[in-house]
Write an enzyme that holds these catalytic residues in place. Structure first.
Site, PDB file in Angstrom:
ATOM      1  N   HIS A 173      46.010  74.670  43.751  1.00 51.68           N
ATOM      2  CA  HIS A 173      44.888  73.797  43.402  1.00 51.68           C
ATOM      3  C   HIS A 173      44.751  73.560  41.894  1.00 51.68           C
ATOM      4  CE1 HIS A 173      41.069  71.784  43.489  1.00 51.68           C
ATOM      5  NE2 HIS A 173      40.497  72.746  42.780  1.00 51.68           N
ATOM      6  N   HIS A 187      39.601  75.243  35.421  1.00 49.46           N
ATOM      7  CA  HIS A 187      38.306  74.700  35.840  1.00 49.46           C
ATOM      8  C   HIS A 187      37.562  75.541  36.875  1.00 49.46           C
ATOM      9  CE1 HIS A 187      40.378  72.948  39.383  1.00 49.46           C
ATOM     10  NE2 HIS A 187      39.176  72.946  39.923  1.00 49.46           N
ATOM     11  N   GLU A 207      33.704  79.843  38.213  1.00 51.36           N
ATOM     12  CA  GLU A 207      33.103  79.790  39.542  1.00 51.36           C
ATOM     13  C   GLU A 207      33.678  80.866  40.462  1.00 51.36           C
ATOM     14  OE1 GLU A 207      30.909  77.293  40.634  1.00 51.36           O
ATOM     15  OE2 GLU A 207      30.780  78.185  42.635  1.00 51.36           O
ATOM     16  N   ASP A 208      35.000  80.988  40.461  1.00 53.32           N
ATOM     17  CA  ASP A 208      35.637  81.789  41.509  1.00 53.32           C
ATOM     18  C   ASP A 208      36.217  83.119  41.050  1.00 53.32           C
ATOM     19  OD1 ASP A 208      35.047  79.738  43.216  1.00 53.32           O
ATOM     20  OD2 ASP A 208      36.989  78.739  43.004  1.00 53.32           O
TER      21      ASP A 208
HETATM   22 MN    MN Z   1      38.406  73.010  42.021  1.00 55.61          MN
END
Ligand code: MN
Length: 731
Positions: A68, A92, A96-97
């Site tokens: 991704h 990016h 978040e992850d």
């Molecule tokens: Mn993404």
């Protein structure tokens, strides 16, 4: 065997992993920068992402980073974005992850990249629920955040594009959700940002997800007609090529099929089958210089005859999303219409990628500074959003309209070009010039002729706005303005005035009703009862009384149900004659002439200065003024609370329409005598309707008078004319 060191410091050993090299090779490195430094920092981001996302997998089962994040960076590199954006693309999803913090990012990659990754993360956290209001609110947030650095939205587009490309791995429910969100939010935004190729691709994925069957059908039909189409395109192109050769113009000329989604839209919108759509392709001619565009156009028009109305020059007048090209439609071989687009190479790039082109590497220089003019609409939108008043739902609707409508181009008297959406009127134009011009817009001239304010402007019109300090926007304007700028400004203005007036009127009604019921001592109790009545403040309650959404009697009932003792004695004396009531307390709210937007005149009796009048508070539309003798006023009902004394406050110049009926014997020249008499009083006639029935002449005049005295004098004079039976005021 690969050098073991290459895993740690590949840039020293010179052995980078293949996927990394693929990414790097796609990037365009500007001449004034050191390619080696960029490669090193790109590797740093690549390595960082690999380590942080270690062990994470996508639903497809493939590793998260490689499948991704790297692909998102690849898309950005394909768009020729600067290395900062590509690196931010690699990173990016780290905030978040993974357990990466803002600090980590800042230490490793500096402020720029951190800000971009942070922005993308925040955008990702915005939930676009199905609830329209919520969606609109979030959309506003999105726009506000991207206004700071558009690269955030460009990365988000790359992210969304890749998610759409791999959507098949999602659950059916999730697929539909994502596709709808893409359709509602990302597609319009891509259009606005001029990112045409991104828009097409997203739209096609949406079609494929939401209307699988139609997509398949179009796809197979396009394929099966492909050969036949290519043959035709060649037939069109070859004489053009021949001719261009004579002028030694270097061109790229090719036919490109329209996107699946645009064919689908045509089938739906025009209710046609695939076979009935003739414009399945357009021919594009790409040249080096702008002047060659026009030369090419001239040559083509010699080869095939053009269709006049379908010629558009977006080079001289670019669309507001920056799109530039010449469009012309020709009658091709066998009488088929063929659309041709002519543009320069640079325009071609801008048309594909839109504002993103500004962060693209170009020969010699890196980033363009001329962004402001291209995202002017965005800045305007942001100013509207930052104002204290905006209704999210309304905003969303308007935005959608603004996004999809075509544009027209009109001129100021000085020759400045103003862009407006299709169906815009002079008021839209006025607000486009300046909000103050819009707010005081009195009239308009189009091509030197005075026109009504709801006239729909056409391409090339020259528009002049007449303003007056005394002019104010009215509700009527909202019916025909098109731009969100005008609408927001007008609504905000009306909302403020209405709120202020409603409170004033409400206070007046409350005090008056309490006096009437001999319960004035309850004033404070009522003012403090706003919560019981469901309002946030005393002001809101008074405003509600003022605009008719609650009556004083209703408030009584509500308080009474809580405390029976308080209002036991509150007996109503509602049979009081309201005319006396009106006369006894004539000092009330003044009418500020016909310009006061809260005041309408009852059509049933059209009062003029000098008449005894009374105001009736309507629900939501201010006061309607009637003559006190008007039959349509409620006399005894509960509604009589909403009657309010009014008094004229008009300047000498204000004129009021009134209708008079003149009955006379039918003889020659009578109409002339009457009009001469009226003109003799210096009164204007708006309309005349003269009929003869059974030897009796009945004439209806609508005239404009200052006041009752003037009207009475006229009626006396008319009565003196020979043969006139009687004169009366009607309507
Ligand atoms: Mn993404």
């Amino acid at each position: 065997m690969p050098n073991p060191l290459s895993k740690l410091i590949p840039y020293v050993v010179g052995e980078f992993p293949k996927p990394f090299l693929n990414l790097y090779e796609k990037m365009v490195i500007p001449k004034d920068t050191n390619g080696k430094t960029i490669k090193e920092s790109l590797w740093k981001a690549y390595e960082f992402g690999t380590v942080r996302h270690q062990g994470q997998k996508r639903r497809s089962g493939k590793p998260y980073f490689g499948d991704h994040c790297l692909q998102v960076a690849n898309i950005l590199a394909k768009w020729k974005m600067d290395h900062i954006t590509v690196m931010a693309g690699l990173l990016h999803d780290t905030l978040e992850d993974t357990d990466t913090t803002l600090k980590d990012l800042e230490n490793c990659f500096g402020e720029d990249i951190t800000r971009l990754v942070d922005g993308v993360t925040k955008l990702g956290n915005i939930e676009f629920s199905n609830q329209q209001e919520k969606q609109a609110e979030n959309f506003m947030k999105l726009l506000l955040s991207v206004a700071k650095d558009l690269r955030v939205i460009i990365i988000k587009f790359a992210d969304r594009l890749h998610n759409m490309q791999t959507i098949e791995y999602m659950s059916k429910l999730k697929q539909r959700q994502i596709a709808r969100e893409t359709n509602d939010i990302y597609v319009p935004l891509a259009h606005r940002l001029g990112m045409a190729s991104v828009k097409w691709e997203l739209e096609d994925w949406v079609l494929q997800t939401l209307h699988k069957k139609s997509h398949l059908e179009i796809d197979s039909k396009l394929k099966s007609t492909n050969r036949q189409r290519s043959r035709y395109i060649n037939q069109v192109i070859s004489p053009i090529k021949e001719e261009l050769k004579k002028y030694q113009i270097q061109v790229d000329i090719y036919g490109r099929p329209k996107s699946h989604s645009s064919i689908y839209r045509k089938m739906i919108a025009r209710g046609k089958t695939f076979e009935e759509i003739y414009d399945l392709f357009a021919i594009r001619i790409v040249v080096e210089k702008v002047e060659q565009c026009y030369l090419t156009l001239g040559i083509i028009h010699q080869v095939y005859s053009p269709i006049q109305e379908r010629f558009k020059d977006f080079i001289a007048m670019p669309k507001s999303n920056g799109y530039q090209s010449i469009h012309t439609t020709l009658i091709g071989p066998r009488g088929h219409m063929v659309e041709i687009q002519i543009r320069t190479r640079e325009m071609e790039q801008t048309a594909e990628i839109g504002v993103a082109a500004h962060w693209r590497y170009k020969e010699g220089k890196t980033v363009s500074a001329d962004l402001d003019s291209n995202v002017k609409w965005l800045r305007e939108l942001v100013t509207i959003l930052q104002n204290e008043f905006s209704d999210p739902k309304e905003f969303m609707n308007l935005l959608k309209i603004d996004l999809f409508d075509d544009e027209i181009f009109v001129f100021t008297p000085k020759g400045d070009l103003i862009q407006l959406p299709l169906n815009a009127c002079p008021i839209d134009f006025a607000f486009q010039i300046h909000s103050q011009v819009g707010l005081s817009c009195l009239g308009a001239k189009v091509n030197h002729k005075v026109v009504p304010l709801n006239t729909i402007l056409k391409n090339g019109d020259m528009v002049e706005i007449l303003t007056s300090k005394n002019q104010q926007p009215s509700y009527g304007w909202l019916k025909f303005v098109t731009t969100s700028k005008a609408r927001t400004n007008i609504s905000r203005f009306l909302w403020r005035i209405e709120k202020k007036e409603s409170v004033k009127i409400g206070t007046d009604i409350l005090e008056r009703t309490l006096r009437k019921l001999k319960q004035f001592k309850l004033l404070k109790t009522i003012k403090e009862s706003y919560e019981i009545c469901g309002y946030k403040s005393t002001e809101a309650l008074l405003g509600a009384i003022g605009n008719g959404s609650i009556t004083v009697r209703n408030i009584f009932k509500k308080i009474r149900s809580l405390n029976e003792n308080v209002l036991e004695e509150a007996k109503e004396e509602s049979t009081e004659n309201f005319i006396d009531f009106a006369r006894s307390s004539a000092k009330g709210i003044k009418l500020q002439g016909i310009k006061n937007l809260m005041v309408n005149f009852g059509k049933c009796c059209s009062p003029i200065p000098g008449d005894d009048m009374i105001g009736f508070i309507t629900r939501g539309r201010g006061i309607t003024v009637h003559q006190t003798s008007c039959k349509s006023l409620p006399l005894l009902s509960e509604d009589s609370d909403r009657l309010i004394p009014v008094e004229w406050d008009v300047s000498r110049k204000d004129l009021f329409a009134v209708q008079i009926k003149i009955v006379c014997e039918d003889r020659k020249g009578r109409l002339k005598e009457m009009t001469e008499c009226i003109a003799g009083e210096n009164i204007n006639i708006t309309s005349v309707d003269a009929k003869v029935k059974d030897g009796v002449g009945i004439s209806l005049f609508v005239i404009k008078v200052n006041n009752l005295r003037q009207l009475d004098r006229l009626i006396r004079k008319l009565n003196k004319i020979d043969g006139i039976d009687y004169v009366e005021r009607t309507g």
